[in-house]
Design a protein around this motif. Sequence first.
Motif, PDB file in Angstrom:
ATOM      1  N   PHE A   1       0.864  -1.180   0.000  1.00  0.00           N
ATOM      2  CA  PHE A   1       0.000   0.000   0.000  1.00  0.00           C
ATOM      3  C   PHE A   1       0.894   1.222   0.000  1.00  0.00           C
ATOM      4  CE2 PHE A   1      -2.463   3.361   1.999  1.00  0.00           C
ATOM      5  CZ  PHE A   1      -3.680   3.260   1.358  1.00  0.00           C
ATOM      6  N   ARG A   2       0.819   2.048  -1.039  1.00  0.00           N
ATOM      7  CA  ARG A   2       1.667   3.236  -1.094  1.00  0.00           C
ATOM      8  C   ARG A   2       0.999   4.403  -0.398  1.00  0.00           C
ATOM      9  NH1 ARG A   2       4.122   4.902  -6.697  1.00  0.00           N
ATOM     10  NH2 ARG A   2       2.219   4.087  -7.654  1.00  0.00           N
ATOM     11  N   GLU A   3       1.781   5.128   0.374  1.00  0.00           N
ATOM     12  CA  GLU A   3       1.267   6.284   1.094  1.00  0.00           C
ATOM     13  C   GLU A   3       0.947   7.410   0.126  1.00  0.00           C
ATOM     14  OE1 GLU A   3       4.412   7.313   3.685  1.00  0.00           O
ATOM     15  OE2 GLU A   3       4.276   5.502   4.890  1.00  0.00           O
ATOM     16  N   GLY A   4      -0.034   8.227   0.516  1.00  0.00           N
ATOM     17  CA  GLY A   4      -0.323   9.432  -0.236  1.00  0.00           C
ATOM     18  C   GLY A   4      -0.908   9.163  -1.597  1.00  0.00           C
ATOM     19  N   GLY A   5      -0.747  10.114  -2.484  1.00  0.00           N
ATOM     20  CA  GLY A   5      -1.348   9.990  -3.803  1.00  0.00           C
ATOM     21  C   GLY A   5      -0.381  10.401  -4.893  1.00  0.00           C
ATOM     22  N   GLN A   6      -0.930  10.677  -6.070  1.00  0.00           N
ATOM     23  CA  GLN A   6      -0.122  10.984  -7.239  1.00  0.00           C
ATOM     24  C   GLN A   6       0.560  12.345  -7.120  1.00  0.00           C
ATOM     25  OE1 GLN A   6      -0.776  10.884 -12.096  1.00  0.00           O
ATOM     26  NE2 GLN A   6      -2.546  10.854 -10.777  1.00  0.00           N
TER      27      GLN A   6
ATOM     28  N   ASP B   1       3.133  16.889  17.856  1.00  0.00           N
ATOM     29  CA  ASP B   1       3.928  15.706  18.179  1.00  0.00           C
ATOM     30  C   ASP B   1       4.821  15.315  17.004  1.00  0.00           C
ATOM     31  OD1 ASP B   1       2.702  15.465  20.683  1.00  0.00           O
ATOM     32  OD2 ASP B   1       1.087  14.223  19.864  1.00  0.00           O
ATOM     33  N   LEU B   2       4.244  15.297  15.813  1.00  0.00           N
ATOM     34  CA  LEU B   2       4.997  14.892  14.625  1.00  0.00           C
ATOM     35  C   LEU B   2       6.105  15.885  14.321  1.00  0.00           C
ATOM     36  CD1 LEU B   2       2.026  13.798  12.327  1.00  0.00           C
ATOM     37  CD2 LEU B   2       3.466  12.336  13.738  1.00  0.00           C
ATOM     38  N   ALA B   3       5.794  17.175  14.389  1.00  0.00           N
ATOM     39  CA  ALA B   3       6.793  18.200  14.091  1.00  0.00           C
ATOM     40  C   ALA B   3       7.930  18.165  15.107  1.00  0.00           C
ATOM     41  CB  ALA B   3       6.141  19.574  14.072  1.00  0.00           C
ATOM     42  N   GLN B   4       7.595  17.945  16.369  1.00  0.00           N
ATOM     43  CA  GLN B   4       8.643  17.864  17.391  1.00  0.00           C
ATOM     44  C   GLN B   4       9.549  16.666  17.150  1.00  0.00           C
ATOM     45  OE1 GLN B   4       6.543  17.911  21.147  1.00  0.00           O
ATOM     46  NE2 GLN B   4       6.475  20.157  21.235  1.00  0.00           N
TER      47      GLN B   4
ATOM     48  N   ALA C   1       4.698  20.652   8.071  1.00  0.00           N
ATOM     49  CA  ALA C   1       3.480  20.447   7.274  1.00  0.00           C
ATOM     50  C   ALA C   1       3.773  20.602   5.787  1.00  0.00           C
ATOM     51  CB  ALA C   1       2.408  21.429   7.717  1.00  0.00           C
ATOM     52  N   ARG C   2       4.594  21.611   5.445  1.00  0.00           N
ATOM     53  CA  ARG C   2       4.910  21.829   4.031  1.00  0.00           C
ATOM     54  C   ARG C   2       5.741  20.675   3.484  1.00  0.00           C
ATOM     55  NH1 ARG C   2       9.433  23.622   2.173  1.00  0.00           N
ATOM     56  NH2 ARG C   2      10.036  24.576   4.154  1.00  0.00           N
ATOM     57  N   ARG C   3       6.775  20.282   4.231  1.00  0.00           N
ATOM     58  CA  ARG C   3       7.651  19.217   3.744  1.00  0.00           C
ATOM     59  C   ARG C   3       6.915  17.885   3.665  1.00  0.00           C
ATOM     60  NH1 ARG C   3      13.416  19.896   5.957  1.00  0.00           N
ATOM     61  NH2 ARG C   3      13.094  21.731   4.661  1.00  0.00           N
ATOM     62  N   PHE C   4       6.053  17.615   4.646  1.00  0.00           N
ATOM     63  CA  PHE C   4       5.282  16.372   4.638  1.00  0.00           C
ATOM     64  C   PHE C   4       4.397  16.315   3.398  1.00  0.00           C
ATOM     65  CE2 PHE C   4       2.101  13.304   5.682  1.00  0.00           C
ATOM     66  CZ  PHE C   4       2.655  12.467   6.642  1.00  0.00           C
ATOM     67  N   ASN C   5       3.703  17.399   3.112  1.00  0.00           N
ATOM     68  CA  ASN C   5       2.807  17.424   1.951  1.00  0.00           C
ATOM     69  C   ASN C   5       3.596  17.270   0.649  1.00  0.00           C
ATOM     70  OD1 ASN C   5      -0.188  18.081   1.243  1.00  0.00           O
ATOM     71  ND2 ASN C   5       1.022  19.262  -0.206  1.00  0.00           N
ATOM     72  N   ASP C   6       4.784  17.876   0.589  1.00  0.00           N
ATOM     73  CA  ASP C   6       5.618  17.740  -0.610  1.00  0.00           C
ATOM     74  C   ASP C   6       6.039  16.298  -0.824  1.00  0.00           C
ATOM     75  OD1 ASP C   6       5.479  20.425  -1.137  1.00  0.00           O
ATOM     76  OD2 ASP C   6       7.448  20.910  -0.316  1.00  0.00           O
ATOM     77  N   GLU C   7       6.371  15.587   0.254  1.00  0.00           N
ATOM     78  CA  GLU C   7       6.884  14.229   0.142  1.00  0.00           C
ATOM     79  C   GLU C   7       5.800  13.186  -0.039  1.00  0.00           C
ATOM     80  OE1 GLU C   7       9.427  13.332   3.445  1.00  0.00           O
ATOM     81  OE2 GLU C   7      10.708  15.069   3.112  1.00  0.00           O
ATOM     82  N   VAL C   8       4.657  13.381   0.610  1.00  0.00           N
ATOM     83  CA  VAL C   8       3.626  12.342   0.644  1.00  0.00           C
ATOM     84  C   VAL C   8       2.438  12.671  -0.252  1.00  0.00           C
ATOM     85  CG1 VAL C   8       2.111  11.003   2.176  1.00  0.00           C
ATOM     86  CG2 VAL C   8       4.348  11.732   2.974  1.00  0.00           C
ATOM     87  N   GLY C   9       2.179  13.957  -0.465  1.00  0.00           N
ATOM     88  CA  GLY C   9       1.069  14.344  -1.325  1.00  0.00           C
ATOM     89  C   GLY C   9      -0.220  14.627  -0.589  1.00  0.00           C
TER      90      GLY C   9
ATOM     91  N   SER D   1      -1.813  16.023   3.587  1.00  0.00           N
ATOM     92  CA  SER D   1      -1.448  16.645   4.853  1.00  0.00           C
ATOM     93  C   SER D   1      -1.153  15.582   5.904  1.00  0.00           C
ATOM     94  CB  SER D   1      -2.593  17.532   5.343  1.00  0.00           C
ATOM     95  OG  SER D   1      -3.693  16.722   5.743  1.00  0.00           O
ATOM     96  N   PRO D   2      -0.419  15.931   6.969  1.00  0.00           N
ATOM     97  CA  PRO D   2      -0.165  14.950   8.028  1.00  0.00           C
ATOM     98  C   PRO D   2      -1.448  14.397   8.645  1.00  0.00           C
ATOM     99  CG  PRO D   2       1.303  16.831   8.258  1.00  0.00           C
ATOM    100  CD  PRO D   2       0.321  17.185   7.191  1.00  0.00           C
ATOM    101  N   GLY D   3      -2.441  15.263   8.856  1.00  0.00           N
ATOM    102  CA  GLY D   3      -3.689  14.794   9.454  1.00  0.00           C
ATOM    103  C   GLY D   3      -4.417  13.798   8.570  1.00  0.00           C
TER     104      GLY D   3
END
Length: 318
Positions: A193-198, A233-236, A246-254, A256-258
């Motif tokens: 199962f791949r995380e995130g999307g296209q 918690d995640l950012a820490q 939040a920006r880097r997570f969205n760039d990598e996974v496609g 938001s963290p939530g």
Amino acid sequence: MRATAGPERVAVLALDGVYPFELGIPSRILGAAGGRYEVMTCSVDGRPVRSSADFTVGVEHGPELLETADTVVVTSVPPAYLPTELPEAVAAALARIRPDARIVSICTAAFVLAEAGLLDGRRATTHWHVADLFRRRYPRVELDPDVLFVEDGRILTSAGAAAGVDVCLHLVRSDHGSALANFVARCCVVPPFREGGQAQYIEQPVPEDGSSGTAATRAWALARLAEPLTLTDLAQHARMSLRTFARRFNDEVGVSPGRWLIQQRVVRARHLLESSDLPVDRIAAEVGFATGASLRQHLHASIGVSPQAYRRTFQKAR
């Protein structure tokens, strides 16, 4: 109703200009499912098909194969081959597909289904690179270019190239459960199962320092899904500011963290529903949802069924 007894019959339709990689995906993934699928390849006239590479593909079946298929997979072609009007032979071949058969497109093959009118009024996806062209040509289709695949009734569409692997694993998971899908993924050495999307594959700057990414934090979070994790918690854990994380997570996974956390909790809940007899409230607690009602809400939003209905389906499959 199934057209045949025994293994599900899957017909892979190879069109002129077919990408060899995508053509081989259904046979490789579904063929690793322990004989549960019979995968065969055909062309619109039974003759060899030119590939996008420097060779021609020989096939053993003509379009009559489509009449007996439980699932039909239409494979992708380069953008230069995309039809503005379906060739008569292609339209005639598609017309042979049974009304109750499942239809899957890989990558740009969504253009073929859309040109045939099969996607009108449906949600679908295709390769992000040709999303704008698709929208202009087929305004009656609800295009979502951010996901790896879309299931709308009996029709599934997938994004570029390797997303064909994702959608074929989804077929195995839907038909026979996560345990078999995970086994197939291990056999083929691909993620189940791949995380995130296209969106994560759209052209964007790549951080020079790999250590500054969010992969370690995602692994940390997956081991703690039962806990009430927050963005703080995640950012820490990643040692970043909230905004940077939040920006880097969205760039990598496609996503938001939530949204990613919810996706992972739903995936874990589905596995527990399939493989255990734990009560729904207990499963909710195990995966980090506050209540059973929250699990029901998110599972329904994700796949359109209740936990009880999902469990019944896979208990029958077991």
